[in-house]
Design an enzyme around this catalytic site. Structure first.
Site, PDB file in Angstrom:
ATOM      1  N   GLU A 131       0.817  -1.215   0.000  1.00 43.42           N
ATOM      2  CA  GLU A 131       0.000   0.000   0.000  1.00 43.42           C
ATOM      3  C   GLU A 131       0.851   1.267   0.000  1.00 43.42           C
ATOM      4  O   GLU A 131       1.965   1.269   0.522  1.00 43.42           O
ATOM      5  CB  GLU A 131      -0.862   0.020   1.261  1.00 43.42           C
ATOM      6  CG  GLU A 131      -1.809  -1.140   1.340  1.00 43.42           C
ATOM      7  CD  GLU A 131      -2.531  -1.195   2.668  1.00 43.42           C
ATOM      8  OE1 GLU A 131      -3.269  -2.172   2.880  1.00 43.42           O
ATOM      9  OE2 GLU A 131      -2.359  -0.282   3.488  1.00 43.42           O
ATOM     10  N   CYS A 177       3.324   8.381   1.169  1.00 43.97           N
ATOM     11  CA  CYS A 177       3.704   7.339   2.128  1.00 43.97           C
ATOM     12  C   CYS A 177       3.808   6.009   1.378  1.00 43.97           C
ATOM     13  O   CYS A 177       2.893   5.646   0.636  1.00 43.97           O
ATOM     14  CB  CYS A 177       2.649   7.275   3.228  1.00 43.97           C
ATOM     15  SG  CYS A 177       2.886   5.920   4.365  1.00 43.97           S
ATOM     16  N   CYS A 224       5.059  -7.673   7.631  1.00 44.97           N
ATOM     17  CA  CYS A 224       6.065  -7.157   8.563  1.00 44.97           C
ATOM     18  C   CYS A 224       6.304  -8.210   9.649  1.00 44.97           C
ATOM     19  O   CYS A 224       5.373  -8.877  10.080  1.00 44.97           O
ATOM     20  CB  CYS A 224       5.579  -5.850   9.195  1.00 44.97           C
ATOM     21  SG  CYS A 224       6.787  -5.117  10.316  1.00 44.97           S
ATOM     22  N   CYS A 264       3.615  -5.668  15.848  1.00 44.05           N
ATOM     23  CA  CYS A 264       2.999  -4.681  16.756  1.00 44.05           C
ATOM     24  C   CYS A 264       1.487  -4.963  16.779  1.00 44.05           C
ATOM     25  O   CYS A 264       0.863  -5.058  15.715  1.00 44.05           O
ATOM     26  CB  CYS A 264       3.256  -3.255  16.267  1.00 44.05           C
ATOM     27  SG  CYS A 264       5.007  -2.893  16.012  1.00 44.05           S
ATOM     28  N   CYS A 280      -1.318  -2.814  14.936  1.00 47.39           N
ATOM     29  CA  CYS A 280      -1.120  -2.506  13.516  1.00 47.39           C
ATOM     30  C   CYS A 280      -1.642  -3.637  12.641  1.00 47.39           C
ATOM     31  O   CYS A 280      -1.357  -4.812  12.903  1.00 47.39           O
ATOM     32  CB  CYS A 280       0.375  -2.288  13.281  1.00 47.39           C
ATOM     33  SG  CYS A 280       0.889  -2.344  11.572  1.00 47.39           S
ATOM     34  N   CYS A 335      -1.705   1.730   7.792  1.00 44.95           N
ATOM     35  CA  CYS A 335      -0.932   0.770   7.012  1.00 44.95           C
ATOM     36  C   CYS A 335      -1.428  -0.652   7.179  1.00 44.95           C
ATOM     37  O   CYS A 335      -1.708  -1.109   8.255  1.00 44.95           O
ATOM     38  CB  CYS A 335       0.551   0.901   7.348  1.00 44.95           C
ATOM     39  SG  CYS A 335       1.239  -0.240   8.512  1.00 44.95           S
TER      40      CYS A 335
HETATM   41  S1  SF4 Z   1       3.726  -0.650  13.167  1.00 38.81           S
HETATM   42 FE1  SF4 Z   1       3.164  -2.336  11.766  1.00 38.81          FE
HETATM   43  S2  SF4 Z   1       4.411  -2.032   9.940  1.00 38.81           S
HETATM   44 FE2  SF4 Z   1       5.319  -0.786  11.579  1.00 38.81          FE
HETATM   45  S3  SF4 Z   1       6.875  -2.104  12.556  1.00 38.81           S
HETATM   46 FE3  SF4 Z   1       4.988  -2.442  13.733  1.00 38.81          FE
HETATM   47  S4  SF4 Z   1       3.994  -4.205  12.731  1.00 38.81           S
HETATM   48 FE4  SF4 Z   1       5.537  -3.429  11.310  1.00 38.81          FE
END
Ligand code: SF4
Length: 369
Positions: free
Chosen positions: A105, A118, A125, A129, A132, A352
Site C-alpha cells: 500500500e 507514504c 512485517c 505490533c 497494527c 498501514c
Molecule cells: S507498526 Fe506495523 S508495519 Fe510498523 S513495525 Fe509495527 S507491525 Fe511493522
C-alpha cells in the site's frame, strides 16, 4: 517460536529493475549497450520526471534513436504490475500496488503547501505490533529499491498538478513493513530518490519510521545521505511496550533512548517520535509525563496518533477527542513539540496494512492477495 523474527532474512526480488538504478548505474548499463555516457543523465532524468506510465506522445527525442524505445518497452522498467486507487473524502488517496508475490500500500496526502507520499518497504512485517494491521500478517518478503522508487513515481504521476509542477513533496516510509529491517534496499531507494539527475529530493524530504531496531539505527547514523528518523514509541514502560511491541523485548526503552541520544542530527533536525494513543492502554497522565521526560533527552518532536481501529486489533479503541487533547496538552505544558496526527483516508482503510487486510478478508484469503 523465533523470538527475533526480524533476523529471519527474506530476500527482496532479485530481478534488477531499471527504477532501482542510480544515475551512475544506469549510465554504466547504457555504455554496455553501446551508447554514449552523456545520454545516461538525460535518460535517468526523463524516466524519473515522467514516471513509469509515459505519455504516448513522448518519444525521447533528446536521445539516440532506439535507446528510449529499448528502455521504455523493457519488462525490466517497472516492477509494479497494476495499481488500484481508493479516493478518500478527506482528499487523500490510498493506493494498492500489485507486485510479484503480493501487494503493498501507499497513500497520497495533500497538506497546505506540501504533499506527503507514504510508501511500503516490505510485503507484511515481522515486528508484530499488536495495534497494527500489517503486524498481523507476518513477513512475506522485503521490497527491492526499484519497488519502493516505483511507488513514489506512480503516486507522484497521478497527482501532477500538485506534485509534478511544484516538486514540494516529501516521502515517508510508513506504509507496510519495518524499513530498517530492509535497510540496504531502503537506503538504495533513498539514493535514487535524492539523485540530482532525477527527483533530486533532499535527504531531509525523506523519513523512515522504525519500531526501534537499535543496531540498524546505529548503522543508519553512519550514512551520509541518511533520511530523517521517526521512531514509534507507543508506550512509556518496558512492560507496557513489550506487550504491544514485541521488538521491545530485544531492544528495551532505556537502550533505545540512549541510542537516540547518540544519534547524529543535522542542524535544526529532530528525531520524530510517534505515539499511537490507545484508550486505557497508554493514555494516562503518567504516560504523558513519562513520554515528555523521554522526548526531552534529545531534540525531538512528538506525533500523537489516535488509534485507527481495525478489525484485526484486539479491542484497541481510539480515545475520545478530549482525552487525546488532554494528553497532548500535558506534553505541550512540558515544552515538548507536539502534534496530533489523525490517520488520513479512514473511510478507505487509511492506516498501514488495513486495505490489503480488508480485501484479503473479503476474498477469504489467509495470506496476501
Ligand atoms: S507498526 Fe506495523 S508495519 Fe510498523 S513495525 Fe509495527 S507491525 Fe511493522
Amino acid at each position: 517460536m523465533n523470538p527475533y523474527p526480524w533476523e529471519d532474512f527474506r530476500p527482496h526480488q532479485q530481478t534488477p529493475y531499471i527504477y532501482g538504478y542510480t544515475c551512475d548505474e544506469l549510465t554504466q548499463q547504457i555504455l554496455t549497450m553501446g551508447y554514449r555516457e552523456v545520454h545516461g543523465p538525460t535518460l535517468f532524468g526523463l524516466l524519473h520526471r515522467y514516471g513509469p506510465n509515459l505519455p504516448s506522445w513522448f518519444d525521447g527525442q533528446r536521445l539516440p534513436r532506439g535507446l528510449w524505445h529499448k528502455i521504455t518497452s523493457s519488462d525490466k522498467l517497472d516492477p509494479i504490475h497494476r495499481v488500484e486507487a481508493h479516493q478518500s473524502d478527506d482528499g487523500s488517496t490510498k493506493y494498492r500496488f500489485h507486485i510479484s508475490g503480493g501487494s503493498v500500500e501507499g497513500i497520497y496526502m495533500p497538506f497546505p503547501g506540501r504533499h506527503t507520499l507514504c510508501i511500503s518497504s516490505q510485503i507484511g512485517c515481522a515486528m508484530g505490533c499488536t495495534f497494527c494491521a500489517t503486524g498481523t500478517m507476518g513477513l512475506h518478503r522485503h521490497l527491492s529499491a526499484a519497488e519502493m522508487v516505483s511507488q513514489v513515481l506512480n503516486i507522484k504521476q497521478r497527482h501532477p498538478d500538485e506534485t509534478g509542477k511544484t516538486k514540494r513533496f516529501n516521502v515517508v516510509f510508513m506504509g507496510m513493513g519495518e524499513p530498517l529491517h530492509n535497510l540496504d534496499q531502503v537506503l538504495k531507494a533513498v539514493s535514487v530518490l535524492t539523485d540530482p539527475a532525477g527527483l533530486n529530493l533532499s535527504p531531509r524530504d525523506v523519513a523512515v519510521s522504525t519500531s526501534g531496531l537499535i543496531p540498524k539505527i546505529e548503522q543508519m547514523a553512519t550514512v551520509k545521505k541518511r533520511p530523517q528518523l521517526m521512531v514509534s514509541i507507543a508506550a512509556t514502560t518496558d512492560e507496557a511496550r513489550s506487550a504491544i511491541m514485541p521488538v521491545n523485548r530485544a531492544y528495551p526503552l532505556e537502550d533505545l533512548m540512549r541510542c537516540l541520544e547518540r544519534y547524529p542530527l543535522r542542524k535544526g533536525e529532530r528525531v520524530m517520535l510517534s505515539y499511537v494513543l490507545i484508550e486505557n492502554v497508554n493514555d494516562t497522565e503518567e504516560d504523558a509525563r513519562r513520554l515528555a521526560a523521554m522526548s526531552q533527552r534529545f531534540p525531538s518532536l512528538v506525533n500523537v496518533i489516535p488509534m485507527n481501529e481495525h478489525e484485526g486489533s484486539p479491542g484497541f479503541v481510539e480515545p475520545d477527542e478530549s482525552r487525546t487533547n488532554a494528553f497532548a496538552n500535558i506534553l505541550l505544558a512540558h515544552g515538548v513539540f507536539t502534534t496530533i496526527r489523525r490517520s488520513r483516508g479512514r473511510d478507505v482503510a487509511g492506516a498501514c496494512g488495513q486495505l490489503v487486510q480488508k480485501i484479503a478478508r473479503k476474498k477469504n484469503a489467509r495470506t496476501y492477495v
